[in-house]
Design an enzyme around this catalytic site. Structure first.
Site, PDB file in Angstrom:
ATOM      1  N   LYS A 136      45.088  35.968   5.683  1.00 17.09           N
ATOM      2  CA  LYS A 136      44.574  34.599   5.507  1.00 17.09           C
ATOM      3  C   LYS A 136      45.349  33.958   4.367  1.00 17.09           C
ATOM      4  O   LYS A 136      45.785  34.634   3.445  1.00 17.09           O
ATOM      5  CB  LYS A 136      43.090  34.626   5.136  1.00 17.09           C
ATOM      6  CG  LYS A 136      42.392  33.311   5.363  1.00 17.09           C
ATOM      7  CD  LYS A 136      41.926  33.199   6.803  1.00 17.09           C
ATOM      8  CE  LYS A 136      41.374  31.833   7.138  1.00 17.09           C
ATOM      9  NZ  LYS A 136      40.748  31.832   8.464  1.00 17.09           N
ATOM     10  N   ASP A 176      42.972  26.417   9.919  1.00 15.60           N
ATOM     11  CA  ASP A 176      41.593  26.703   9.488  1.00 15.60           C
ATOM     12  C   ASP A 176      41.102  25.382   8.891  1.00 15.60           C
ATOM     13  O   ASP A 176      41.653  24.310   9.213  1.00 15.60           O
ATOM     14  CB  ASP A 176      41.564  27.858   8.460  1.00 15.60           C
ATOM     15  CG  ASP A 176      40.157  28.402   8.229  1.00 15.60           C
ATOM     16  OD1 ASP A 176      39.656  29.157   9.070  1.00 15.60           O
ATOM     17  OD2 ASP A 176      39.530  28.054   7.204  1.00 15.60           O
TER      18      ASP A 176
HETATM   19  P1  NDP Z   1      37.911  21.546  10.145  1.00  7.46           P
HETATM   20  O1  NDP Z   1      38.692  21.274   8.924  1.00  7.46           O
HETATM   21  O2  NDP Z   1      38.388  21.053  11.444  1.00  7.46           O
HETATM   22  O3  NDP Z   1      36.402  21.050   9.960  1.00  7.46           O
HETATM   23  C1  NDP Z   1      35.639  21.505   8.907  1.00  7.46           C
HETATM   24  C2  NDP Z   1      34.277  20.867   8.993  1.00  7.46           C
HETATM   25  O4  NDP Z   1      33.392  21.521   8.090  1.00  7.46           O
HETATM   26  C3  NDP Z   1      34.273  19.401   8.581  1.00  7.46           C
HETATM   27  O5  NDP Z   1      33.245  18.750   9.260  1.00  7.46           O
HETATM   28  C4  NDP Z   1      33.983  19.491   7.099  1.00  7.46           C
HETATM   29  O6  NDP Z   1      33.403  18.323   6.540  1.00  7.46           O
HETATM   30  C5  NDP Z   1      32.986  20.617   7.063  1.00  7.46           C
HETATM   31  N1  NDP Z   1      33.044  21.303   5.768  1.00  7.46           N
HETATM   32  C6  NDP Z   1      34.103  21.953   5.242  1.00  7.46           C
HETATM   33  N2  NDP Z   1      33.824  22.432   4.029  1.00  7.46           N
HETATM   34  C7  NDP Z   1      32.555  22.059   3.792  1.00  7.46           C
HETATM   35  C8  NDP Z   1      31.684  22.257   2.711  1.00  7.46           C
HETATM   36  N3  NDP Z   1      32.071  22.937   1.618  1.00  7.46           N
HETATM   37  N4  NDP Z   1      30.428  21.732   2.797  1.00  7.46           N
HETATM   38  C9  NDP Z   1      30.036  21.049   3.894  1.00  7.46           C
HETATM   39  N5  NDP Z   1      30.826  20.822   4.960  1.00  7.46           N
HETATM   40  C10 NDP Z   1      32.062  21.331   4.908  1.00  7.46           C
HETATM   41  O7  NDP Z   1      37.745  23.146  10.178  1.00  7.46           O
HETATM   42  P2  NDP Z   1      37.446  24.088  11.419  1.00  7.46           P
HETATM   43  O8  NDP Z   1      36.533  23.426  12.365  1.00  7.46           O
HETATM   44  O9  NDP Z   1      38.740  24.610  11.902  1.00  7.46           O
HETATM   45  O10 NDP Z   1      36.702  25.310  10.696  1.00  7.46           O
HETATM   46  C11 NDP Z   1      35.289  25.354  10.541  1.00  7.46           C
HETATM   47  C12 NDP Z   1      34.869  26.797  10.298  1.00  7.46           C
HETATM   48  O11 NDP Z   1      35.281  27.624  11.390  1.00  7.46           O
HETATM   49  C13 NDP Z   1      35.480  27.461   9.062  1.00  7.46           C
HETATM   50  O12 NDP Z   1      34.553  28.381   8.529  1.00  7.46           O
HETATM   51  C14 NDP Z   1      36.663  28.227   9.626  1.00  7.46           C
HETATM   52  O13 NDP Z   1      37.043  29.310   8.794  1.00  7.46           O
HETATM   53  C15 NDP Z   1      36.068  28.712  10.929  1.00  7.46           C
HETATM   54  N6  NDP Z   1      37.016  29.101  11.975  1.00  7.46           N
HETATM   55  C16 NDP Z   1      37.969  28.243  12.426  1.00  7.46           C
HETATM   56  C17 NDP Z   1      38.812  28.622  13.445  1.00  7.46           C
HETATM   57  C18 NDP Z   1      39.803  27.675  14.044  1.00  7.46           C
HETATM   58  O14 NDP Z   1      40.423  28.049  15.038  1.00  7.46           O
HETATM   59  N7  NDP Z   1      39.983  26.469  13.517  1.00  7.46           N
HETATM   60  C19 NDP Z   1      38.764  29.972  14.014  1.00  7.46           C
HETATM   61  C20 NDP Z   1      37.676  30.775  13.524  1.00  7.46           C
HETATM   62  C21 NDP Z   1      36.865  30.342  12.530  1.00  7.46           C
HETATM   63  P3  NDP Z   1      34.306  17.311   5.676  1.00  7.46           P
HETATM   64  O15 NDP Z   1      35.099  16.539   6.676  1.00  7.46           O
HETATM   65  O16 NDP Z   1      33.317  16.499   4.908  1.00  7.46           O
HETATM   66  O17 NDP Z   1      35.133  18.165   4.777  1.00  7.46           O
HETATM   67  O1  2IT Z   2      39.264  32.318  11.061  1.00  2.00           O
HETATM   68  C1  2IT Z   2      40.030  32.344  12.042  1.00  2.00           C
HETATM   69  O2  2IT Z   2      39.956  33.224  12.907  1.00  2.00           O
HETATM   70  C2  2IT Z   2      41.029  31.288  12.180  1.00  2.00           C
HETATM   71  N1  2IT Z   2      41.061  30.370  11.373  1.00  2.00           N
HETATM   72  C3  2IT Z   2      42.042  31.335  13.291  1.00  2.00           C
HETATM   73  C4  2IT Z   2      43.160  32.256  12.954  1.00  2.00           C
HETATM   74  C5  2IT Z   2      44.309  32.283  13.914  1.00  2.00           C
HETATM   75  O3  2IT Z   2      45.263  32.985  13.574  1.00  2.00           O
HETATM   76  O4  2IT Z   2      44.286  31.649  14.963  1.00  2.00           O
END
Ligand code: NDP
Ligand code: 2IT
Length: 456
Positions: A136, A176
């Site tokens: 990561k 992420d």
């Molecule tokens: P994005 O950046 O697309 O979206 C993040 C969302 O979460 C936004 O709505 C943001 O709000 C909110 N957010 C972030 N930090 C905070 C906080 N501290 N308090 C409240 N709201 C918060 O991220 P993703 O959708 O990609 O990721 C979301 C989660 O999923 C994370 O935990 C990530 O690690 C996990 N994840 C993502 C993957 C992927 O493929 N993208 C894969 C597996 C897991 P705001 O706009 O106000 O910041």
């Molecule tokens: O938390 C996760 O699994 C991710 N942000 C996606 C990682 C990836 O390599 O696609």
């Protein structure tokens, strides 16, 4: 600490000593210690009659990243001022494949958070069945309010240092929080420019330059497939269910979309300013609007309440709304023990962690004690990195698969992960222990590979 599922006082004593050691060696890293604790608590009882893992110090080695790289990221803002951020890549475990995992840009990013994410990623990637190790990275950079050019210069500077540590067979970053298609494009462009090589060094790329179809949708869709599988395992279905979703980014919006497609209702989404509620369930038009709002216009979720008459906005988190299922999809520790109590009192049946470690340990314990079906992040959200693994395969073969095929591969992968969790987590009374199931199933493959290598 979470409850032990089996084991005698000796096991508990070893476990406590192990957890104390991890905390001693990682002062000021609460998220990392939380993640290790959760895995150790379920894996120790499983290992009680398997001394070779203890004799070979497998869990001790697993809790130590193979390498942590930390570096300066200087960049120039639009006013010509020099700014300095800190970047990291945690190369956690390469026992079963090249390091693989996302990059997070958020002001809260620090070594503890990236180590927790890299540790979790190791087990998650193992669960996918694909040959990927865990890693990561990220930076304490805040993309909010930055222009496209500022984000581009930041990404270029980030890769100008990171490029020497990554590669298609070494370490393959992806997106992420705060890192989506725009950032991956800037980083891939700079990598290609510096190295003069067009290779699958990042995933989540645009479809024009080696990205995989379904990667954008994979995490959110996969999470809801997993939720559907959990419900089916317990003789229930997602059809007609109301689902509380938090976040409004990549994962949350695609989770809402899949809920809708499978006949459920997604009632909420949120961002760091508050949450929106739609008692009718979000329509496709509303979900598309939020996607555009967050990924293109980069606005606030509160704006949805001005746009749609059946949507309301409130500050805080969505966990006070009554719903059948909860799918936290924003960030770590966004569901507290009190939130869990509220959800349980309101009759929640199933919780699927789509974000990484969104539930505090006490919240997880509360769900398990109350008999709520609980799906842990490393299983529920593994579809994202799973399709990243498929993107790597397509890039190596210089081919691209069709959408229908990838959809099927994702759905099958989530079913296989679900079944692996059931294999190790089936319980005679109460719901499947998906937490233990995911941790043990993810652990076994990595641990056995490490045993084969000797003491490295
Ligand atoms: P994005 O950046 O697309 O979206 C993040 C969302 O979460 C936004 O709505 C943001 O709000 C909110 N957010 C972030 N930090 C905070 C906080 N501290 N308090 C409240 N709201 C918060 O991220 P993703 O959708 O990609 O990721 C979301 C989660 O999923 C994370 O935990 C990530 O690690 C996990 N994840 C993502 C993957 C992927 O493929 N993208 C894969 C597996 C897991 P705001 O706009 O106000 O910041
Ligand atoms: O938390 C996760 O699994 C991710 N942000 C996606 C990682 C990836 O390599 O696609």
């Amino acid at each position: 600490m979470s409850k032990l599922h089996a084991g005698d006082s000796k096991t508990n004593e070893y476990l406590q000593r192990y957890i104390d050691g991890v905390e001693r060696r990682n002062p000021g890293q609460p998220e990392f210690c939380q993640a290790v604790n959760e895995v150790a608590t379920t894996v120790f009882p499983y290992l009680a009659d398997k001394p070779e893992y203890h004799e070979n110090q497998i869990l001790e080695r697993m809790a130590e990243p193979e390498r942590v790289i930390s570096f300066r990221v200087p960049w120039t803002d639009d006013d010509g001022r020099i700014r300095t951020n800190r970047g990291w890549r945690v190369q956690f475990n390469s026992a079963i494949g090249p390091y693989k995992g996302g990059v997070r840009f958020h002001p809260s990013v620090n070594e503890s958070i990236l180590k927790f994410l890299g540790f979790e990623q190791t087990f998650k990637n193992s669960l996918t069945g694909l040959p990927m190790g865990g890693g990561k990275g990220g930076a304490n950079f805040n993309p909010k309010g930055k222009s496209d050019n500022e984000v581009m210069r930041f990404c270029q500077s980030f890769i100008t240092e990171l490029y020497r540590h990554i590669g298609e067979d070494t370490d393959v970053p992806a997106g992420d929080i705060g890192v989506g298609g725009r950032e991956i494009g800037y980083m891939f462009g700079q990598y290609k420019r510096i190295t003069n090589r067009f290779v699958g060094v990042l995933t989540g790329k645009g479809l024009e330059f080696g990205g995989s179809k379904m990667r954008t949708e994979a995490t959110g869709y996969g999470a809801i497939f997993f939720l559907r599988n959990m419900l089916a395992q317990h003789k229930d279905s997602i059809e007609g269910k109301s689902v509380l979703v938090s976040g409004s980014g990549n994962v949350a919006t695609h989770a809402c979309e899949k809920v809708l497609q499978l006949g459920g209702k997604a009632l909420t989404m949120s961002d760091s300013g508050g949450f929106i509620h739609c008692a009718d369930g979000f329509s496709q038009e509303q979900i598309d609007w939020v996607k555009e709002l967050k990924a293109v216009r980069r606005g606030r979720i509160s704006e949805a309440a001005d746009e749609f008459s059946n949507i309301t906005f409130q500050e805080g988190r969505p966990w006070g709304v009554v719903g059948d299922c909860a799918v936290p999809s924003a960030t770590q520790n966004e569901v507290s023990a009190d939130d869990a109590k509220t959800l349980i009192n309101n009759g929640v049946k199933a919780v699927g962690e789509a974000a990484n470690m969104p539930c505090e340990q006490a919240a997880v314990d509360a769900f398990v004690d109350a008999g709520v079906i609980f799906g842990p992040a490393k299983a529920v959200n593994a579809g994202g990195v799973g399709v990243s693994g498929l993107e790597m395969s397509q890039n190596s073969g210089r081919i691209s698969w069709g959408e229908a095929e990838l959809k099927k591969l994702l759905e099958n992968m989530m079913t296989d992960i679900h079944d692996s969790c059931v294999q190790y987590g089936e319980s005679k009374s109460g719901p499947v222990d998906y937490l233990a199931g995911a941790n043990i199933a993810g652990f076994v493959k990595v641990a056995d590979a490490m045993l084969s290598y000797g003491h490295v």
